[in-house]
Design an enzyme around this catalytic site. Structure first.
Site, PDB file in Angstrom:
ATOM      1  CB  SER A  31      -5.355 -29.501  21.742  1.00  0.00           C
ATOM      2  OG  SER A  31      -5.946 -28.371  22.353  1.00  0.00           O
ATOM      3  CG  ASP A  54     -11.262 -22.418  19.837  1.00  0.00           C
ATOM      4  OD1 ASP A  54     -10.263 -21.715  20.120  1.00  0.00           O
ATOM      5  OD2 ASP A  54     -11.268 -23.661  19.945  1.00  0.00           O
ATOM      6  CG  HIS A  88      -7.763 -24.890  20.144  1.00  0.00           C
ATOM      7  ND1 HIS A  88      -9.071 -25.085  20.539  1.00  0.00           N
ATOM      8  CD2 HIS A  88      -7.054 -25.952  20.601  1.00  0.00           C
ATOM      9  CE1 HIS A  88      -9.149 -26.226  21.210  1.00  0.00           C
ATOM     10  NE2 HIS A  88      -7.943 -26.769  21.267  1.00  0.00           N
TER      11      HIS A  88
END
Length: 212
Positions: free
Chosen positions: A17, A187, A190
């Protein structure tokens, strides 16, 4: 100071991601909104004459095993001249949120597989980006037990395969002395926009060449 990238090179960013960064997967040229986009933008502004093409095939949630499964279509078939790999944090994360552990040995075996296949099929240069985690929220501190051996695997593979290394874990640790960890990664994993810029700058530094 110049760059190792040459006229007409094709750079492929691969990963999870953090690389994906919300790209439109229906548009092959879309780079998302993260470090891949920033890297391409900064490089293109500095070296417009080189006409380097940047591609992004990161997919959110991927682990090494997922890269193995899609390596032919999402790497080898694209025939890049540079392959940048950024994988590993989900191999750690799944241990803690789903009790689905990837051992350091299995991580190394899968990573070595995609590197070998790349070397066999392409005359491509390699850039390995090590995964990172910062200590926010508090439970991220416990992840070090699992992630640190995987970071060492990436460093050793970079040395063994003659790849360039982007040493993110140390860079984010150092950056967290300048601003609190959540500033760089809300977090712990990310990156924020500033965190993505940190990665882009580190990537561009890694491909710099002396005397060019």
């Amino acid at each position: 100071m110049g760059t190792r990238l040459k006229q007409g090179d094709v750079v492929l960013f691969q990963g999870d991601s953090i690389t994906d960064a919300g790209r439109n997967r229906e548009v092959g040229s879309d780079l998302g909104r993260g470090y891949a986009y920033l890297t391409a933008a900064l490089f293109g502004a500095k070296y417009p004459e080189k006409q380097v093409q940047f591609l992004n095939r990161g997919i959110s949630g991927n682990r090494v095993i997922n890269l193995q499964e899609r390596w032919q279509a999402d790497c080898l078939d694209l025939k890049p001249t540079w392959v940048s790999i950024y994988i590993g944090i989900n191999d750690t994360w799944r241990r803690y949120d789903r009790q689905d552990e990837t051992s350091a040995e299995k991580f190394e075996s899968g990573y070595r597989d995609i590197l070998n296949r790349t070397k066999e099929s392409l005359d491509a240069k390699l850039v390995l980006i090590e995964p990172f985690v910062v200590p926010h929220p508090e439970d991220r501190k416990t992840w070090r037990e699992d992630l640190d051996p995987k970071i060492q695997v990436v460093r050793e593979l970079a040395r063994e395969y003659g790849a360039l290394l982007v040493p993110l874990d140390g860079l984010f640790a150092a950056a967290s002395m300048r601003a609190e960890p959540k500033y760089w990664a809300p977090d712990g994993v990310h990156p924020s926009p500033a965190g993505h810029a940190l990665i882009a700058e580190a990537w561009l530094k890694a491909v710099e060449a002396e005397g060019c």
